[in-house]
Motif scaffolding. Sequence first.
Motif, short mmCIF file in Angstrom:
data_model
loop_
_atom_site.label_atom_id
_atom_site.label_comp_id
_atom_site.label_asym_id
_atom_site.label_seq_id
_atom_site.Cartn_x
_atom_site.Cartn_y
_atom_site.Cartn_z
N VAL A 166 52.17 53.56 43.10
CA VAL A 166 51.99 51.99 43.15
C VAL A 166 51.75 51.85 44.79
CG1 VAL A 166 53.35 50.05 43.22
CG2 VAL A 166 53.63 51.48 41.40
N ARG A 167 52.66 52.41 45.67
CA ARG A 167 52.40 52.02 47.02
C ARG A 167 50.78 52.67 47.55
NH1 ARG A 167 56.96 53.62 50.76
NH2 ARG A 167 56.06 51.98 52.21
N ASN A 168 50.49 53.59 46.83
CA ASN A 168 49.31 54.15 47.30
C ASN A 168 48.18 53.35 46.99
OD1 ASN A 168 50.42 56.52 48.49
ND2 ASN A 168 49.80 57.81 46.78
N LEU A 169 48.22 52.71 45.64
CA LEU A 169 47.29 51.92 45.00
C LEU A 169 47.15 50.61 45.95
CD1 LEU A 169 48.21 52.76 41.39
CD2 LEU A 169 45.75 53.10 42.36
N LEU A 170 48.31 50.15 46.41
CA LEU A 170 48.07 48.97 47.13
C LEU A 170 47.43 49.09 48.29
CD1 LEU A 170 51.83 47.56 46.24
CD2 LEU A 170 49.52 46.53 45.46
N ARG A 171 47.83 50.17 49.22
CA ARG A 171 47.26 50.30 50.26
C ARG A 171 45.71 50.74 50.26
NH1 ARG A 171 51.25 54.42 53.13
NH2 ARG A 171 51.46 55.09 50.74
N LEU A 172 45.39 51.45 49.15
CA LEU A 172 43.83 51.67 48.82
C LEU A 172 43.28 50.55 48.57
CD1 LEU A 172 44.27 55.27 47.01
CD2 LEU A 172 43.14 54.82 49.30
N ALA A 173 43.79 49.53 47.91
CA ALA A 173 43.07 48.37 47.55
C ALA A 173 42.78 47.71 48.69
CB ALA A 173 43.99 47.58 46.59
N ALA A 174 43.56 47.67 49.79
CA ALA A 174 43.49 46.90 51.05
C ALA A 174 42.61 47.59 51.87
CB ALA A 174 44.75 46.64 51.52
N LEU A 175 42.62 48.96 51.88
CA LEU A 175 41.53 49.77 52.81
C LEU A 175 40.24 49.78 52.14
CD1 LEU A 175 43.95 52.63 53.89
CD2 LEU A 175 43.05 50.71 55.30
N THR A 176 40.16 49.76 50.92
CA THR A 176 38.74 49.98 50.50
C THR A 176 38.14 48.68 49.71
OG1 THR A 176 39.59 50.75 48.23
CG2 THR A 176 39.32 52.34 49.80
N LYS A 177 38.98 47.84 49.48
CA LYS A 177 38.66 46.53 48.73
C LYS A 177 38.35 46.48 47.55
CE LYS A 177 38.61 44.78 52.82
NZ LYS A 177 40.00 44.21 53.45
N ASN A 178 38.83 47.80 46.85
CA ASN A 178 38.71 48.06 45.33
C ASN A 178 39.72 47.24 44.54
OD1 ASN A 178 38.65 49.30 42.66
ND2 ASN A 178 38.01 51.34 43.39
N VAL A 179 39.55 46.28 44.00
CA VAL A 179 40.54 45.48 43.23
C VAL A 179 40.95 46.13 42.06
CG1 VAL A 179 39.79 43.28 44.09
CG2 VAL A 179 38.81 44.36 41.88
N SER A 180 40.43 47.11 41.41
CA SER A 180 41.06 47.84 40.41
C SER A 180 42.14 48.63 40.63
CB SER A 180 39.84 48.94 39.79
OG SER A 180 39.70 49.71 40.58
N TYR A 181 42.23 49.21 41.94
CA TYR A 181 43.51 49.61 42.29
C TYR A 181 44.71 48.91 42.33
CZ TYR A 181 40.71 53.66 44.28
OH TYR A 181 39.86 54.81 44.56
#
Length: 586
Positions: free
Chosen positions: A541-556
């Motif tokens: 969960v924490r990885n996905l939230l940070r990756l969403a912020a860093l990559t702008k991939n909303v699916s994460y």
Amino acid sequence: MHAHNPVDWFPWGPEAFAKAKKENKLIFLSIGYTSCHWCHVMERLVFSNAEIAKYMNENFVCVKVDREERPDIDDIYMTALSVYFRLSGSDQNGGWPLSMFMTAEGKPIAGGTYFPPEDSEGRKGFPTVMKIIADLWRNDSETLEKNAEAITTNVRRVMSAKIVVQDTPLTAELAAATVKHLADTHDAKFGGFDFNPARANAPKFPVPSKLALLLYAANRDKDDALRAKLTFTLDAMAAGGIRDHLAGGFHRYSTDRAWKVPHFEKMLYDNAQLADVYVEAFRQTKDPAYKLIAEEMEMTDKRGGFFSALDADSEDVEGKSYVWSEREIDQLLGPNAEAFKLAYGLNEKNTFEVGYVLHQPQPLDQVAAKLKLSPADLEKRLSSSKQKLLTARNRRPQPLTDDKVLTGWNGLMIKALSNAGAQLDRADYLSAAERAAMFVVTELRDEDGRLHRSYRGAASPIKAYLDDYTYLVDGLIALHLATREPKWLNAASKLTDDQLKLFWDEQNSGFFFTATDHEELLARSKDRYDSVVPSGNSVAVRNLLRLAALTKNVSYREKAELTLKAAAGSMQDSPGGFANMALALF
């Protein structure tokens, strides 16, 4: 460890199960790990006994499993042992070595933990237990098979239970409830959390994910009372025998409430997480002691990857390598012996039968005052004394090193090194993190890009579990943030995409512990609760939230929210089990 046993051990796999089926034998499954004290005792006293081994070989197909390489098997059969104890009316607890008798289909019949080599004080020895099971199999196999079916049904029910998704709001208040629950369990006398006055003398574990949550909450909310509980705990751990005062790092847990006598094994996952905790404590408080504690942990390795553990035993005695007698201290330190003994508890009554465990029963400034020394002069003397003792200790027979490299645990260390490198301005830590990351992503991935679980000379054939993916991604994100190198973010994103394909639960959300193409076992479980290591789902969960912020991939972010919703009801019901998950809600 078991290579020279007279027991004909088989690895977990089709060969062992086919042999058991062909010869109409039960399987004896022994699960342990290299740094496990009682595993060593059973290996030495039971499995090395030629007469016992002969009976084992004649009547059972014997299978040996390292729980750190096969946590899926360990989880299933530890659950089975718990079910067996409950159904048989026993109040025993599980542990290692895990000893299980089971059918050729892998269905558990009966089990226990450590069995002695002979009957004593009303307790059945392993030969007696084996004979009872073997005779029942020969004379009443139908009853045993019915028992195995009942245990298996219960195991599947427990491990495959669907989470009832409750309409629980995903708010910071849910995380705050976890913080309050933990803060309310603080031991005001000796430090630590999860303290239960009804079991005041129970073993004490640091549980780094809970310390990390409380550190974050104290800083976020400017909560001085919570910070005081935390610093009191961190100071008590650092002063206690659970810390290795000569070489640095922490032992597994404390056997007593006061952190004085540890269980002496040293685990990579403990020290990686605790290094991260002490670095963050230094960042918040600027207390140089926390910086020193983090820096003295063994956080560099020339090979690239990091080994898993140091054993608790040497010369078949737990803790022998680490403890001291007054006579040894006097001989080695001469005129500085008295100062050292006062500082490190050798003037107190000894509470460990093998020798004195070094600990600091009082602050060093008080010791300096009693000795009429300046704190700086005392520190200089103690530093010289510790180096002399460490040199002498290193000449002793050393505990066994478990030299397998585990993907997930290396991810934890990559994260710790990255954060320490950034916060402490240590370029060497960042270099070590990059070496470890490169080692794992090259040596522990096959030609198809698939992660594997472990490495010892070569990657094992065992495919990686959820924890391996999530811990490694967590480490790579931290390394990217510390170095700003895009390659680490790209690697984290690619591994997360693979993780979503291999582990995602389309029906109930969240992640399974094993991949879709994993061998079929009794059950396919989900790793839900944070324990001494955080759960794969909470790290995901924490990885996905940070990756969403860093990559702008909303699916994460969408997958993170679905996983949180699946866990929210359980978080509300059992707040103490979701410390790392709670961090995702702040």
